[in-house]
Design a protein around this motif. Structure first.
Motif, mmCIF file in Angstrom:
data_model
loop_
_atom_site.group_PDB
_atom_site.id
_atom_site.type_symbol
_atom_site.label_atom_id
_atom_site.label_comp_id
_atom_site.label_asym_id
_atom_site.label_seq_id
_atom_site.Cartn_x
_atom_site.Cartn_y
_atom_site.Cartn_z
ATOM 1 N N GLY A 77 -3.289 -9.022 -6.052
ATOM 2 C CA GLY A 77 -4.561 -9.883 -6.781
ATOM 3 C C GLY A 77 -5.736 -9.115 -6.123
ATOM 4 N N SER A 78 -6.711 -9.524 -5.748
ATOM 5 C CA SER A 78 -7.942 -9.031 -5.822
ATOM 6 C C SER A 78 -8.353 -8.572 -4.127
ATOM 7 N N PRO A 81 -6.858 -4.698 -2.666
ATOM 8 C CA PRO A 81 -7.688 -3.573 -2.982
ATOM 9 C C PRO A 81 -9.215 -3.650 -2.615
ATOM 10 N N LEU A 82 -9.744 -4.853 -2.619
ATOM 11 C CA LEU A 82 -11.003 -4.785 -2.211
ATOM 12 C C LEU A 82 -11.348 -4.730 -0.533
ATOM 13 N N GLY A 84 -8.901 -3.806 1.471
ATOM 14 C CA GLY A 84 -7.962 -2.515 1.806
ATOM 15 C C GLY A 84 -9.015 -1.187 1.683
ATOM 16 N N GLY A 85 -9.541 -1.082 0.480
ATOM 17 C CA GLY A 85 -10.658 0.150 0.200
ATOM 18 C C GLY A 85 -11.795 -0.041 1.271
ATOM 19 N N SER A 115 -16.900 1.643 -1.692
ATOM 20 C CA SER A 115 -15.806 1.236 -2.225
ATOM 21 C C SER A 115 -15.405 -0.063 -2.909
ATOM 22 N N GLU A 118 -17.113 -0.026 -6.013
ATOM 23 C CA GLU A 118 -16.403 0.920 -7.252
ATOM 24 C C GLU A 118 -15.045 0.188 -7.663
ATOM 25 N N VAL A 119 -14.599 -0.707 -6.649
ATOM 26 C CA VAL A 119 -13.247 -1.179 -7.195
ATOM 27 C C VAL A 119 -13.397 -2.381 -7.938
ATOM 28 N N GLY A 120 -14.372 -3.355 -7.487
ATOM 29 C CA GLY A 120 -14.773 -4.541 -8.045
ATOM 30 C C GLY A 120 -15.662 -4.677 -9.119
ATOM 31 N N ASN A 121 -16.744 -3.564 -9.113
ATOM 32 C CA ASN A 121 -17.750 -3.664 -10.358
ATOM 33 C C ASN A 121 -18.444 -5.008 -10.169
ATOM 34 N N MET B 87 -8.356 -3.399 -10.186
ATOM 35 C CA MET B 87 -8.381 -3.044 -9.002
ATOM 36 C C MET B 87 -7.347 -2.180 -8.060
ATOM 37 N N ASN B 88 -6.052 -3.138 -8.178
ATOM 38 C CA ASN B 88 -5.176 -2.413 -7.704
ATOM 39 C C ASN B 88 -4.991 -0.911 -7.959
ATOM 40 N N LYS B 90 -6.984 0.985 -9.195
ATOM 41 C CA LYS B 90 -7.933 2.020 -8.809
ATOM 42 C C LYS B 90 -7.732 2.393 -7.072
ATOM 43 N N MET B 91 -7.249 1.378 -6.426
ATOM 44 C CA MET B 91 -7.037 1.703 -5.098
ATOM 45 C C MET B 91 -5.677 2.897 -4.969
#
Ligand SMILES: Nc1ncnc2c1ncn2[C@@H]1O[C@H](COP(=O)(O)OP(=O)(O)O)[C@@H](O)[C@H]1O
Ligand SMILES: Nc1ncnc2c1ncn2[C@@H]1O[C@H](COP(=O)(O)OP(=O)(O)O)[C@@H](O)[C@H]1O
Ligand SMILES: [Mg+2]
Ligand SMILES: [Mg+2]
Ligand SMILES: [Mg+2]
Ligand SMILES: [Mg+2]
Lengths: 215, 308, 308, 215
Positions: A77-78, A81-82, A84-85, A115, A118-121, B87-88, B90-91
């Motif tokens: 999901g989101s 990466p959000l 985590g980044g 980050s 960049e990842v989530g815009n 998103m995943n 990208k990471m």
């Protein structure tokens, strides 16, 4: 500095997500799928295991890296990466700096927010964690530029984060799951913005709780 | 053809990977079987990241798939346009770059009902992904460079349009109740693979009329016109009887014949599903000589096998 | 691979037929798609007689299929044990004999639930027919005589056992109402391809328990025992989600592993359906070297493609 | 003999199935799927088209062959092969004989019943058309052996056919669709046995309707 050499800040984050688990899910339930608290506490709890599995306790950048990798590995999901980044970028900045101080934290926060964007815009006003992060970062950097002390910068940051979090109540979600609700998403807080406020507050508290020093 | 799950259960890797060529990977939530896992195979996908039902795989499982598919020539990650996947991936790419891998992406956006043509980048990827994988993997198989693979996969999806209709909803097992509702006797035109809202809910019509209204959405969008050759893919969403899929295929092919559009390659079946949803997606890819050759090239997998 | 409908619409003939070898044909009612039509292809069926929904093809269409598949080496008619099919094939053979053709038959009876083991000849043929066709056609493709083709197809079905379960019923379109009823939350164990009554109606259980109760019916019947190699075919009956078919497959394969039975060739999908019935058939074929070679031989069709 | 050289017997059969359409379906509806009348009249009507599409009207064996082929081509399920085979066998026997008389009809009937038994495997008592056919044939052959005239043989045959048909009422179906009902199939006539009685009666009537001759 002791805080840089221990995973304490991260440990406190993990404890916090456990405590806020029910509240965060409740908020997410109003306009999302009600799992934000679960996602967060599950991911963070896995990080504690990873940290404690090490032969010796890691320092802050390493603990943040462990946290980031756990989120990137354990949560789809989101949130994976959000956040985590976010923590990965903070970890990198602090490792480069080799110390935790006003400047390095400012760097880490800046890179972390970069980050997430960049990842989530997402933009400010979209009703996401960006609504907490961007004003928090801006306020921190302003305080830093004005020559305030580390703890004062953190205090100002937490105040702006809280403001940002509260601002999401009147916003219409334009991104993520709750965006589908259109105008019906107005009137309640955003779950991610709230967890993000708790995160910044927890980090600031961990740092300010130190015995008075030249921070 | 055999597939093994290496490292951890959220990832599958083909045993037919030959070193030195571009690796082709994808990933996505479960519930779309045989996608994504079923398209791992010879001259098709090399590795796949597997998510929970209707939920993006983690960045780490995308990363693991990239590592598994890399042999120095780079990795093409060909996936669908969903927030979580974006998103995943990208990471995952950030992690891959730290590990010295070169990864490029193509994001499928073939669902015409998910956004107007002026906002192509907002469109979701649906069953057209299968054709994108086929083309990208065929290019990789014949030794194309990463840039060439990416260019062709992008061309493939740019030439592809899909639309879905749903007659009943589906239930994510962990949630336990239907994640949307379609009233009895109604169908939702333009519905997404996870029940994302479509364009309109209207009474169910005959296969003939269904074919027409789906093609009326697809054909003008690209456009596909008289004289064009196409691949035509009909995928049941999970609970649609095979007989009805073939009946719809028959109606689609009749209409295309009338329009002077030639079906070069037909594919019918439960190829990209949506748990137990009753409904169907229709996908057309407009072919040129290169796309045709790449679609026709042999491949072998659970979901799609082409004999050369 | 291409199929054309010659003569009249109730029949399909492969374009890949090579003269001088035994022709392999079958036939049956519609509603079982991709069976029977979808198994016409290279090194698979040469011609198929097509009936109305759940109704035997006419004697004439069986006869036409035989004529289409004959090139002097004789015709193997490999079909399922249903009253109508038996009668129409008998009359078709009478017509074929008048026309100077040699036709021999094998009648599939793989459904263990349809009669006790002491009355094998009363058992119905279900998805095991696919494996019988595959073996018979592989033999024909490598130039075996009619007697050899018949002997192998017979051996194939003799070594094959199936059982079905149904969770919901289905409706013959021309009739317009469900042709049987299964109460909500119940499943019928041993149900036939047309809703023929099974052994018992009982509450739905987990995939794990379902796998066990199906294998408990199949394994002892042949029997299939430790050390045996098998082909394992799971076919959705029409409305069964692909994900659930794979989950069941997983449970079946785990149990077989425990029993020391090795799955040489897995097949999963909507391969032999029953309109929109929700349910599944499980088929096991016990392999010997010859059956294995014939199952593994290349073939190409809509329903089944094997790359050599 | 005129009847041998014309399709009249078959024409009368076709007319009969049209007239009995509703009745036969009604009987089938009680313990079958209610389509026997439809199946029969549809198949037989197609035969009329085939017969009249010929350049010249066919003789009896040819008309029976046309009827048989139409049934074998037009009706799946059980009626196509059972009745198709029946008329095909009759056609062959009559063609071999080259005439329609007491002996050739006896032959034709015998061969026809053989085909039905070969194709359908039913026994007397299974509640099928065999319950009409077998006693009809036996009675015909007995009358023939006893030296009765053709019309008398036919008359006896029709009587036995009617008895056979009526006998199905108290039988439990052991074959075909209605066998699934078990004991519930008792108490009503069998559709196929009834149509078969009508067929034998129609043929006998066609022959007996002839101006008095040495038949
Ligand atoms: N693109 C994005 N950028 C920043 N934050 C986002 C984005 N998409 C979603 N979010 C945040 O994620 C939160 C929801 O998280 P969570 O409930 O854990 O995941 P999910 O929506 O997959 O159930 C939202 O409240 C929002 O703040
Ligand atoms: N094996 C058989 N042998 C002889 N007659 C049979 C057999 N099976 C069925 N019948 C006859 O077929 C009749 C039903 O015919 P019909 O209704 O036209 O076909 P269906 O059963 O396919 O609907 C039954 O009443 C029975 O007399
Ligand atoms: Mg949520
Ligand atoms: Mg969620
Ligand atoms: Mg009937
Ligand atoms: Mg019928």
């Amino acid at each position: 500095m002791a805080l840089y050499d221990s995973p304490e800040i991260v440990e406190n984050l993990i404890t916090m997500t456990g405590e806020q688990r029910a509240y965060l899910s409740e908020i997410d339930g109003a306009i999302g799928d009600g799992d934000h608290g679960i996602n967060m506490s599950k991911g963070f709890a896995q990080a504690r295991e990873r940290i404690h599995a090490r032969a010796t306790l890691p320092n802050l950048p390493q603990a943040l890296d462990d946290l980031a990798m756990t989120l990137l590995e354990g949560i789809g999901g989101s949130m994976g990466p959000l956040y985590g980044g976010f923590f990965l970028a903070m970890s990198e900045a602090l490792a480069e700096a080799g110390t935790l101080d006003r400047e390095s934290f400012g760097q880490a926060l800046t890179r972390g927010v970069e980050s997430v964007q960049e990842v989530g815009n997402a933009q400010v006003g979209d009703k996401t964690l960006i609504d907490t992060l961007v004003p928090a970062r801006d306020t921190y950097l302003e305080a830093q530029a004005a020559g305030l002390r580390f703890t004062e910068c953190l205090e100002n940051m937490v105040g702006a984060a809280e403001q940002g979090q509260l601002s999401t109540k009147d916003l219409q979600a334009r991104i993520g799951r709750s965006a589908r609700l259109g105008e019906r998403s107005i009137g309640v807080l955003d779950a991610g913005a709230t967890s993000c406020y708790f995160i910044l507050k927890s980090m600031a508290d961990s740092i300010r709780r130190l015995p008075v020093r030249s921070v | 053809m055999s597939i093994t799950s290496r490292a951890h259960p959220n990832q599958a890797v083909s045993q037919t990977f030959t070193a030195g060529r571009v690796g082709v990977v994808t990933g996505g939530g479960s519930g779309h079987e045989p996608a994504f896992l079923g398209y791992v195979g010879r001259h098709l996908l090399d590795a796949v990241a597997v998510g929970e039902v209707f939920s993006s795989p983690t960045a780490k499982s995308f990363y693991d798939a990239m590592v598994a598919a890399d042999s120095g020539a780079g990795v093409a990650c060909l996936y669908g346009n969903y927030a979580g996947d974006n998103m995943n991936v990208k990471m995952a790419i950030k992690m891959a770059e730290r590990a010295g891998l070169t990864v490029r992406t193509v994001v499928a956006n073939d669902d015409v009902a998910s956004a107007p043509k002026t906002e192509l980048a907002k469109r979701r990827g649906v069953a057209g992904e299968i054709l994108m994988w086929k083309v990208g993997a065929a290019a990789a198989a014949r030794g194309a460079s990463l840039d060439e693979v990416i260019e062709l996969a992008q061309r493939a999806i740019d030439q592809t349009r899909s639309v879905g209709i749903g007659l009943t909803s589906c239930t994510i097992p962990a949630v336990g109740k239907a994640n949307f509702l379609i009233p009895d006797g109604q169908m939702e035109v333009g519905i997404g693979h996870h029940g994302e809202p479509g364009i309109e809910v209207r009474p169910v019509v005959s296969a003939h009329e269904t074919a027409n209204l789906m093609l009326d959405l697809i054909l003008p969008d690209l456009p596909i016109v008289r004289g064009d050759e196409v691949a035509l893919l009909v995928s049941g969403l999970g609970a649609t009887p095979m007989m009805e899929q073939y009946i719809l295929y028959g109606e689609l092919s009749r209409r295309l014949q009338q329009e002077g559009v030639v079906v070069h390659r037909p594919l019918v079946g439960n190829l990209f599903t949506s748990l137990e949803m009753m409904g169907v997606t229709v996908t057309l890819m407009k072919l040129d000589a290169q796309l045709k050759a790449d679609l026709d090239a042999p491949c072998e997998s659970v979901g799609l096998t082409v004999v050369g």
